[in-house]
Every structure is written in C-alpha cells, then in structure tokens.
Motif scaffolding. Structure first.
Motif, short mmCIF file in Angstrom:
data_model
loop_
_atom_site.label_atom_id
_atom_site.label_comp_id
_atom_site.label_asym_id
_atom_site.label_seq_id
_atom_site.Cartn_x
_atom_site.Cartn_y
_atom_site.Cartn_z
N ASP A 18 18.56 54.88 16.23
CA ASP A 18 18.96 54.70 14.84
C ASP A 18 20.30 53.94 14.78
OD1 ASP A 18 19.04 55.17 11.98
OD2 ASP A 18 20.73 56.47 12.48
N GLY A 19 20.48 53.19 13.71
CA GLY A 19 21.65 52.34 13.57
C GLY A 19 22.99 53.07 13.62
N ASP A 20 23.06 54.24 12.98
CA ASP A 20 24.33 54.98 12.96
C ASP A 20 24.82 55.29 14.36
OD1 ASP A 20 24.28 55.08 10.28
OD2 ASP A 20 23.61 57.17 10.11
N GLN A 60 25.70 52.11 16.47
CA GLN A 60 27.02 51.60 16.05
C GLN A 60 28.15 52.47 16.60
OE1 GLN A 60 26.46 51.49 11.78
NE2 GLN A 60 25.95 49.31 11.77
N SER A 84 17.65 44.95 12.49
CA SER A 84 18.13 46.33 12.31
C SER A 84 19.59 46.45 12.73
CB SER A 84 17.28 47.31 13.12
OG SER A 84 17.64 47.25 14.49
N ARG A 85 20.24 47.48 12.23
CA ARG A 85 21.65 47.70 12.60
C ARG A 85 21.75 47.95 14.10
NH1 ARG A 85 23.39 52.53 9.43
NH2 ARG A 85 21.29 53.10 10.07
N THR A 86 20.76 48.66 14.64
CA THR A 86 20.75 48.92 16.09
C THR A 86 20.71 47.61 16.86
OG1 THR A 86 19.53 50.96 15.70
CG2 THR A 86 19.46 50.07 17.94
N VAL A 91 21.60 44.65 16.02
CA VAL A 91 22.80 43.84 15.88
C VAL A 91 24.01 44.48 16.58
CG1 VAL A 91 24.41 42.88 14.16
CG2 VAL A 91 21.93 42.81 13.74
N ALA A 92 24.08 45.82 16.57
CA ALA A 92 25.26 46.51 17.15
C ALA A 92 25.21 46.57 18.67
CB ALA A 92 25.35 47.92 16.59
N THR A 114 19.68 43.68 23.16
CA THR A 114 18.53 44.19 22.40
C THR A 114 17.26 43.52 22.91
OG1 THR A 114 19.92 44.42 20.45
CG2 THR A 114 17.53 44.44 20.08
#
Ligand code: ATP
Ligand code: MG
Length: 249
Positions: free
Chosen positions: A160-162, A165, A183-185, A187-188, A192
């Motif tokens: 999950d992105g949270d 990050q 997704s935030r995942t 990109v962070a 990937t």
C-alpha cells in the motif's frame, strides 16, 4: 474447470488460486478486490512481461543480493500466489520472510506462517515482536523488530502507498511489484517491477540463481547505479498507452 484455449486462461487460473487462498483464510476479501485492480493494468500490458519490467526485476535482484539486511514482506495475496517462488528465493538468498498484512489478524498471520513453512520457508517473521514505524498512523505501522525495522532493503510486493512512502522516508531501499505504474507505491519505491506478481517472482528466482556467485558483484553495482525508477515507470505507462492506441485503430 477453465479451458486452456480461453484467452484469459492464465488470468482465470490466478483468480481461482486467489479465491482458494481466500477460502483457506490466507488472502482477505479486500485482497480479492486489490487483485482486480492489478488485472486491469495487466490487461493493458497484454499479460506479459515487458522489457522494462524484466530490467527492473534484474535491478531488484541486484539490490537483494547486495543488501546487508534484506527482508521480503508478504501479504495474503503474495503468500497465496507465489509460495513456491518465495521459498526458492529464500533458499537461494537466505532472505527472511516477514508477514505484514494490510488487514492484520493473529489467526490469518498464523495460517500464512504455516502455509509458508509447508512450502519450505524456514525463517518466517510474524511481526508479533513489533516496533511502530514513524509516518504511519494506523496498525499498519507495526513491523517486525528483526525484519523490516532493521532492514536496509525491503522487498514489499503489492504494498500500500502509505507504507511504501513511510519506508522510503525512513531511508530504506524499497523494492516492489505493482502492475499500476501510477500508484503511490510505484512512484515512492526505489525499484518498481510493473509486472504480475507470479511472472515477476519466476523471473526474480532465475536472476537470483544466475547472479548468486560473487563474481557478478561489479555487474550488480552497475545495474543499481544505472537504474532510474521514474524513467522505468514511464516506459511501462508508454507501453500501455501504445497498446490502447493500437486497439483504437
Ligand atoms: P497505492 O496505495 O500505492 O496508491 P492502491 O491503493 O491503488 O495503490 P492497493 O490496493 O494499496 O493499491 O495495492 C494493490 C496494488 O497492487 C495495486 O496497485 C494493484 O495494481 C497491484 N496488484 C494487485 N494484484 C497484483 C498482482 N497479482 N501482480 C502485481 N500487482 C498487483
Ligand atoms: Mg492503497
């Protein structure tokens, strides 16, 4: 029974596997929905591994093999879909496997631990001995003291992105598998792999087998140094756009 002639055969086999994992209490109901989001992106990729995904897999392998304290963090979907490959990667690299659930329950953690042990994973970290990570408010901040907490390289497929990050903010090298390049995942993370998790793990295991010997150290360092995650994500996204354009014609 799905016919092998069906155009979505491989995809339907995975669905069945996941439903089975759900019925056995390994995957969660939410995990089934998350898989559907992944399927949509895989459809756009033509359900095959792209050159950019293969390259990202090689680079992720380079990070895993050169880490001081790597950890593989698995959730219910990953444990359901690739238990054999998790065990192979564990055997080749010695990487500890931590269970880290988006919707945690002691019962599901124990089921997943038993499942992974049955596939031959020796070092399973349950997260019962946990520490709270900074930058996350919920229960999902809890990570195993001997796993994610002390790791320099964290491999978090389908994350999950949270959390991705937060791990990046803590200065960890974050490796992930995520079919959604937006997704935030995705990109962070540091690396990937935009590929379906079963294909990505098969490739990862064969790269790990290939690179395991020490004589590849220079090549592994070069692979890491030359990789640009955002450029690699753009290549996956461009491939999806190209396929959409060709369908529209
Ligand atoms: P984020 O929180 O990173 O912004 P999200 O909320 O859209 O992303 P989550 O539900 O948190 O997504 O995580 C699931 C992610 O895993 C999705 O991006 C989905 O595309 C991806 N995914 C699901 N199943 C697979 C699979 N089998 N292989 C690869 N990726 C998958
Ligand atoms: Mg999310």
């Amino acid at each position: 029974m799905v016919s092998e002639e069906h155009p979505r055969y491989a995809s339907l086999v995975l669905r069945n596997k996941l439903v089975d994992g759900y019925e056995r209490g390994i995957a969660s109901a939410h995990g089934l929905i998350a898989h559907g989001r992944g399927e949509a992106f895989d459809y756009l990729l033509g359900e095959q591994t792209s050159e950019s995904a293969r390259n990202a897999t090689k680079v992720a392998c380079a990070h895993l093999l050169t880490a001081n304290h790597p950890v593989l963090s698995v959730n219910g979907n990953t444990a359901t879909l690739v238990p054999g490959e998790i065990a192979e990667l564990h055997a080749i690299t010695g990487i500890p496997v931590e269970i880290n659930l988006f919707h945690p329950s002691a019962q599901r953690i124990e089921r997943i631990a038993d499942h992974l042990h049955a596939y031959g994973v020796v070092n399973v970290l349950t997260g019962f001995d946990f520490i709270k990570l900074a930058h996350i408010a919920s229960d999902r901040a809890n990570v195993d003291k001997n796993g994610t907490f002390k790791a320099d390289v964290v491999f978090v497929p389908l994350e999950d992105g949270d959390r991705a990050q937060a791990l990046a903010k803590l200065g960890k090298t974050v490796l992930t598998v995520d079919l959604n390049p937006l997704s935030r995942t995705a990109v962070a993370s540091t690396v990937t792999i935009v590929d379906e998790v079963t294909r990505a793990f098969k490739n990862l295991v064969s790269f790990a087998q290939h690179f395991k010997s020490e004589s590849h150290e220079y090549e592994l360092d070069l692979l890491k140094a030359r990789f640009d995650n955002i450029e690699n994500l753009k290549a996956s996204y461009a491939l999806m756009q190209k396929r959409l354009r060709s369908l529209a014609r």
